[in-house]
Design an enzyme around this catalytic site. Structure first.
Site, PDB file in Angstrom:
ATOM      1  N   CYS A  97       0.871  -1.280   0.074  1.00  0.00           N
ATOM      2  CA  CYS A  97      -0.076   0.023  -0.007  1.00  0.00           C
ATOM      3  C   CYS A  97       1.033   1.295   0.011  1.00  0.00           C
ATOM      4  CB  CYS A  97      -0.863  -0.130   1.268  1.00  0.00           C
ATOM      5  SG  CYS A  97      -1.970   1.398   1.283  1.00  0.00           S
ATOM      6  N   CYS A 104      -2.601  14.709   2.919  1.00  0.00           N
ATOM      7  CA  CYS A 104      -3.579  14.878   1.976  1.00  0.00           C
ATOM      8  C   CYS A 104      -4.336  16.210   2.159  1.00  0.00           C
ATOM      9  CB  CYS A 104      -4.638  13.829   2.060  1.00  0.00           C
ATOM     10  SG  CYS A 104      -5.581  13.571   0.463  1.00  0.00           S
ATOM     11  N   CYS A 108     -11.759  14.359   3.648  1.00  0.00           N
ATOM     12  CA  CYS A 108     -12.784  13.364   3.785  1.00  0.00           C
ATOM     13  C   CYS A 108     -12.844  13.225   5.183  1.00  0.00           C
ATOM     14  CB  CYS A 108     -12.320  11.978   3.173  1.00  0.00           C
ATOM     15  SG  CYS A 108     -11.911  12.323   1.255  1.00  0.00           S
ATOM     16  N   CYS A 111     -11.359   9.835   6.959  1.00  0.00           N
ATOM     17  CA  CYS A 111     -10.178   9.388   7.079  1.00  0.00           C
ATOM     18  C   CYS A 111      -9.086  10.256   8.016  1.00  0.00           C
ATOM     19  CB  CYS A 111      -9.798   9.697   5.469  1.00  0.00           C
ATOM     20  SG  CYS A 111      -7.997   9.455   5.132  1.00  0.00           S
ATOM     21  N   CYS A 318      -6.729   1.066   6.547  1.00  0.00           N
ATOM     22  CA  CYS A 318      -7.213   2.287   5.730  1.00  0.00           C
ATOM     23  C   CYS A 318      -7.525   3.294   6.338  1.00  0.00           C
ATOM     24  CB  CYS A 318      -8.420   1.903   4.875  1.00  0.00           C
ATOM     25  SG  CYS A 318      -8.264   0.458   3.913  1.00  0.00           S
TER      26      CYS A 318
HETATM   27  N1  SAH Z   1      -7.295   9.256  -1.921  1.00  0.00           N
HETATM   28  C1  SAH Z   1      -7.289   8.074  -2.532  1.00  0.00           C
HETATM   29  C2  SAH Z   1      -6.397   7.097  -2.160  1.00  0.00           C
HETATM   30  C3  SAH Z   1      -6.333   6.649  -0.847  1.00  0.00           C
HETATM   31  S1  SAH Z   1      -7.064   5.427  -0.668  1.00  0.00           S
HETATM   32  C4  SAH Z   1      -8.681   7.482  -2.353  1.00  0.00           C
HETATM   33  O1  SAH Z   1      -9.338   8.119  -1.351  1.00  0.00           O
HETATM   34  O2  SAH Z   1      -9.108   6.739  -3.074  1.00  0.00           O
HETATM   35  C5  SAH Z   1      -7.607   4.953   0.997  1.00  0.00           C
HETATM   36  C6  SAH Z   1      -8.762   4.225   0.822  1.00  0.00           C
HETATM   37  O3  SAH Z   1      -9.245   3.988   2.472  1.00  0.00           O
HETATM   38  C7  SAH Z   1     -10.170   4.992   0.463  1.00  0.00           C
HETATM   39  O4  SAH Z   1     -11.082   4.103  -0.147  1.00  0.00           O
HETATM   40  C8  SAH Z   1     -10.704   5.581   1.624  1.00  0.00           C
HETATM   41  O5  SAH Z   1     -11.970   6.020   1.610  1.00  0.00           O
HETATM   42  C9  SAH Z   1     -10.511   4.432   2.718  1.00  0.00           C
HETATM   43  N2  SAH Z   1     -10.478   4.870   4.264  1.00  0.00           N
HETATM   44  C10 SAH Z   1     -10.318   6.170   4.420  1.00  0.00           C
HETATM   45  N3  SAH Z   1     -10.457   6.159   6.029  1.00  0.00           N
HETATM   46  C11 SAH Z   1     -10.952   4.916   6.208  1.00  0.00           C
HETATM   47  C12 SAH Z   1     -11.219   4.444   7.413  1.00  0.00           C
HETATM   48  N4  SAH Z   1     -10.946   4.889   8.429  1.00  0.00           N
HETATM   49  N5  SAH Z   1     -11.546   3.221   7.357  1.00  0.00           N
HETATM   50  C13 SAH Z   1     -11.650   2.577   6.452  1.00  0.00           C
HETATM   51  N6  SAH Z   1     -11.286   2.886   5.239  1.00  0.00           N
HETATM   52  C14 SAH Z   1     -11.175   4.162   5.047  1.00  0.00           C
END
Ligand code: SAH
Length: 326
Positions: A97, A104, A108, A111, A318
């Site tokens: 990963c 960032c 969101c 996140c 994630c």
């Molecule tokens: N910015 C890009 C790449 C990062 S991917 C994107 O958002 O797609 C990171 C992934 O983990 C994304 O799908 C995001 O939504 C998810 N994610 C973020 N915070 C999370 C959390 N607390 N629990 C589970 N998934 C999460």
């Protein structure tokens, strides 16, 4: 490793053109350093060690989870935090990963990376060096750009790094770029010659709710993003993976599953439901709620899987790559 600096240094040293390829071949196969490159003249090895840093990243910390996941925290030359994760699966798959930015700029709400201060785009070497770090530990075969940052906001460098990943053992077909729905990036990815997979972080079928969770939805609205994904599918003939993080009472209700199933064409999209890794702001849906949501999608003919959570005990899952210590 900065491959342009490598080439410049070698040509300044009057070395033949094949040298850069030779050095890269060693590096991509996981050599520990220049000293390991035994078919290079010793004087050249020490000159390279002085002039071309073997990695653009310094390892600051490493955490090992019970499930075999390894999270590494690095620092760039200017002190920015970068995290990357090695996930080990029972079937032998070794998936990386990778981060595309330090921090960032998007915010969101669920996140952890979005909550930290944005640093900057990572260079191609800084992206590649994350993968090379793990390649020095063991063979690797998959990569996802799901670490820190929005890869489509740094697509030149991300794609330049992707071009080199097959040498490290990761084919384009086993590489995925995940995006919040950055439309210009999706369109560009559809036009590259590399068969890289597209993953879309969707999280809500309803535009108003999506805007609450992901402010970027105001800039690139849901309907336009899905159109871009359909164009990607037409160009590449590859399914787009939709990521949907399951938040209790927020986006996990029966009607919301039906709405999601009605929104996504099963010929184009496959859904990956993501158990929420706590970062403070929400409660994650329980496993029963996730299973029920998945069943609704499948009844509607939409393929759906539930993501295996890896590395939760070391905050490597994630959304947890916040690098608070750096
Ligand atoms: N910015 C890009 C790449 C990062 S991917 C994107 O958002 O797609 C990171 C992934 O983990 C994304 O799908 C995001 O939504 C998810 N994610 C973020 N915070 C999370 C959390 N607390 N629990 C589970 N998934 C999460």
């Amino acid at each position: 490793m900065d491959l342009e600096l490598l080439e410049r240094t070698l040509s300044d040293a009057g070395e033949p053109a094949f040298r850069a390829r030779q050095v890269w071949a060693w590096t991509a196969r996981g050599a520990a350093g220049y000293e390991a490159m035994t078919d290079l003249p010793a004087a050249l090895r020490s000159r390279l060690a002085d002039e071309v840093p073997y990695s653009a990243l310094t390892l600051v910390d490493e955490a090992h989870a019970r499930d075999g996941t390894v999270k590494s925290l690095f620092q760039t030359d200017d002190g920015r935090a970068v995290e990357a994760v090695l996930m080990r699966y029972r079937d032998g798959r070794r998936s990386l990963c990778l981060s595309s930015q330090s921090g960032c700029p998007l915010t969101c709400s669920f996140c952890a990376t979005g909550a930290m201060k944005f640093g900057r785009n990572l260079t191609t070497s800084e992206i590649l060096d994350q993968a090379l770090h793990f390649r020095r530990i063991e063979d690797v075969d998959h990569a996802v750009f799901m670490g820190m940052g929005e890869p489509m906001m740094n697509l030149d460098n991300v794609l330049a790094a992707c071009r080199r990943l097959p040498d490290i053992g990761i084919t384009h077909r086993r590489t995925a770029i995940s995006t919040v729905g950055w439309i210009p990036g999706i369109d560009r990815l559809a036009q590259t010659d590399m068969p890289i997979r597209l993953a879309l972080s969707l999280h809500a079928a309803d535009s108003a709710l999506r805007s609450q969770l992901m402010p970027v939805n105001e800039r690139y609205p849901l309907a336009d993003v899905l159109d871009a994904c359909v164009r990607f599918h037409e160009a590449k003939r590859r399914l787009v993976f939709v990521e949907y993080v399951m938040l209790a009472g927020v986006n996990d209700r029966y009607e919301q599953a039906v709405a999601l199933a009605e929104l996504l064409d099963p010929a184009v999209f496959k859904v990956n439901l993501i158990p929420y890794n706590p970062t403070g702001s929400y409660d994650g849906s329980g496993s029963d709620a996730i299973a029920a949501f998945r069943a609704v999608l499948e009844e509607h003919g939409l393929r759906a899987t539930v993501r295996l959570t890896r590395g939760r005990d070391i905050a490597a899952a994630c959304g947890q790559l916040a690098a608070a210590r750096a």
